[in-house]
Design an enzyme around this catalytic site. Structure first.
Site, short mmCIF file in Angstrom:
data_model
loop_
_atom_site.label_atom_id
_atom_site.label_comp_id
_atom_site.label_asym_id
_atom_site.label_seq_id
_atom_site.Cartn_x
_atom_site.Cartn_y
_atom_site.Cartn_z
N LYS A 155 -3.68 -3.11 8.33
CA LYS A 155 -3.61 -4.57 8.31
C LYS A 155 -2.70 -5.01 7.16
O LYS A 155 -2.34 -4.21 6.30
CB LYS A 155 -5.01 -5.17 8.15
CG LYS A 155 -5.73 -5.30 9.47
CD LYS A 155 -5.18 -6.47 10.31
CE LYS A 155 -5.98 -6.63 11.59
NZ LYS A 155 -5.21 -6.84 12.80
N TYR A 204 0.80 0.38 14.97
CA TYR A 204 -0.24 0.08 13.99
C TYR A 204 -0.04 0.88 12.70
O TYR A 204 0.05 2.09 12.73
CB TYR A 204 -1.62 0.39 14.57
CG TYR A 204 -2.70 0.11 13.55
CD1 TYR A 204 -2.98 -1.20 13.19
CD2 TYR A 204 -3.37 1.14 12.91
CE1 TYR A 204 -3.91 -1.48 12.22
CE2 TYR A 204 -4.32 0.87 11.94
CZ TYR A 204 -4.59 -0.44 11.60
OH TYR A 204 -5.51 -0.71 10.64
N ASP A 213 0.88 -1.17 0.00
CA ASP A 213 0.00 0.00 0.00
C ASP A 213 0.92 1.21 0.00
O ASP A 213 1.62 1.48 0.96
CB ASP A 213 -0.87 -0.04 1.27
CG ASP A 213 -1.72 1.22 1.44
OD1 ASP A 213 -1.53 2.18 0.67
OD2 ASP A 213 -2.56 1.22 2.35
#
Ligand code: F6R
Ligand code: MG
Ligand code: MG
Length: 375
Positions: free
Chosen positions: A240, A237, A15
């Site tokens: 995902k 974080y 990404d």
């Protein structure tokens, strides 16, 4: 390149910027990656390539002769992501360069942010493969469908009917917390296998191998899944992992339809909004792989290929672009509504131990000092 020779299929994804938000890949990123890979194809680094997308993840699918973990091929993928990141920055795309977690390439993209699924195989007379691309979920989302393809006779008729498959398969399972692996044989150890992979946030299927006596050599994978965990690399974080997988089909392996059959059931996976929710995975054509509602629901794209004797990628066929999966999509929407009605409550929201690597601990910390002892 010819039948009987070794060839490597590499799927490397990252990404590197969403359009808008975390929803999809801008076409200019696809074009930029295509330019980089086309040049490498001309120069002979790779045999063939295709650039796909799933949600906000740019997907490089390549064939070459350099084996898995090749610095040349990984370096090429890194370069394509870097060039596309430049464009993402120019366009002001969201989270430009998000998954390029390290500044400089150091020989292998593993541990640097991108996800990788690769297999070196001996090309069969005809080599049908499927590449799967998921968005808004984690590697364990592949446990159930891969188990069904290679070990569940209610999914794969060939396990019962085809003498080439009747002996079953071997599963390589990773404990991604303790960084250990185990090989389990099916059908003998099917309950042990399920004891592990049912806990999909910790135990993930990494590869499937044939057994002795199968036409495919026993050390050659017939399925492989990317298992990179972004939080482990970044220490915080960063979304995902949005895994990918490669599955070989037919001639003593699950037929194409047995490879796709598990996705007729939109099983619950972890991810979705803020990587913090359980929701159904919806099988979609690439065209619909753009998570919208509550940043989801999580999606899976299946691309079908034949590898030509020269190693060319003949495809893709957008396999979920078919009314046969309409019901699964409809069911996924029904489950989406049902799960969403729980709002911030478990089991829509992930259990606390899985929330450790999200932004929730930051909120809980603020309340810490207000807690007082009870009798
Ligand atoms: C899930 C995902 C998104 C984001 C969410 C918040 O994997 O990427 O659901 O977590 O859109 O993103 P930020 O914090 O960037 O606004
Ligand atoms: Mg994103
Ligand atoms: Mg994504």
């Amino acid at each position: 390149m010819a039948v009987g020779e070794k060839i490597t299929i590499s799927v490397i994804k990252a990404d590197i910027g969403g359009w808008p938000g975390h929803s999809r890949v801008h076409p200019q990123l696809v074009e930029t990656a295509e330019e980089v890979l086309a040049k490498a194809k001309e120069e002979g680094t790779i045999i063939d390539f295709y650039v796909a997308y799933a949600g906000d993840d740019l997907q490089l699918i390549m064939t070459h002769k350099k084996g898995v973990d090749s610095p040349d091929v990984h370096g090429l993928a890194w370069k394509a992501f870097e060039e596309a990141t430049k464009v993402a920055k120019e366009l002001g795309l969201y989270g430009a360069g998000q998954d390029l977690l390290k500044d400089a390439f150091s020989g292998n993209v593993r541990g640097m942010g991108p996800g990788v699924a690769e297999m070196e195989i001996t090309l069969r007379k005809s080599e049908p493969i499927v590449t799967f691309h998921m968005d808004k979920t984690e590697p364990g989302a592949f446990n159930l469908p891969i188990f069904r393809m290679f070990a569940d006779p209610f999914n794969t008729a060939g396990l019962v009917i085809d003498p080439k498959m009747h002996m079953g398969f071997r599963f390589e399972v990773w404990d991604i917390l303790k960084h250990k692996r185990v090989i389990l044989n099916t059908p003998e150890e099917v309950y042990d296998l399920l004891a592990l992979i049912g806990a999909k946030s910790r135990y993930v299927i990494k590869r499937v191998y044939p057994k002795e006596g199968h036409p495919i050599p026993k050390d050659e994978p017939v399925a492989v899944v990317s298992t990179e965990k972004l939080y482990e690399i970044a220490g915080e974080y960063v979304g995902k992992d949005d895994p990918v997988a490669i599955v070989r089909a037919q001639s003593g392996l699950p037929a194409l339809g047995e490879v796709l059959e598990p996705f007729a059931f939109p099983h619950l996976v972890s991810g979705w909004m803020r990587g913090s929710h359980n929701g159904p995975i919806m099988p979609v054509p690439m065209n619909y792989a753009n998570p919208t509602r509550f940043d989801g629901p999580p999606r899976v794209v299946a691309l079908g290929w034949q590898i030509s004797p020269e190693g060319k990628l003949v495809g893709p066929v957008d396999l979920f672009d078919d009314p046969a999966f309409d019901w699964a999509r409809q069911k996924a929407l029904e489950i989406t509504d049902y799960m969403r009605r729980h709002g911030p409550f478990e089991p829509h929201r992930l259990p606390l131990e899985d929330m450790e690597y999200t932004t929730l601990p930051g909120v809980l910390k603020r309340l810490e000092e207000r807690f007082e002892d009870i009798e």
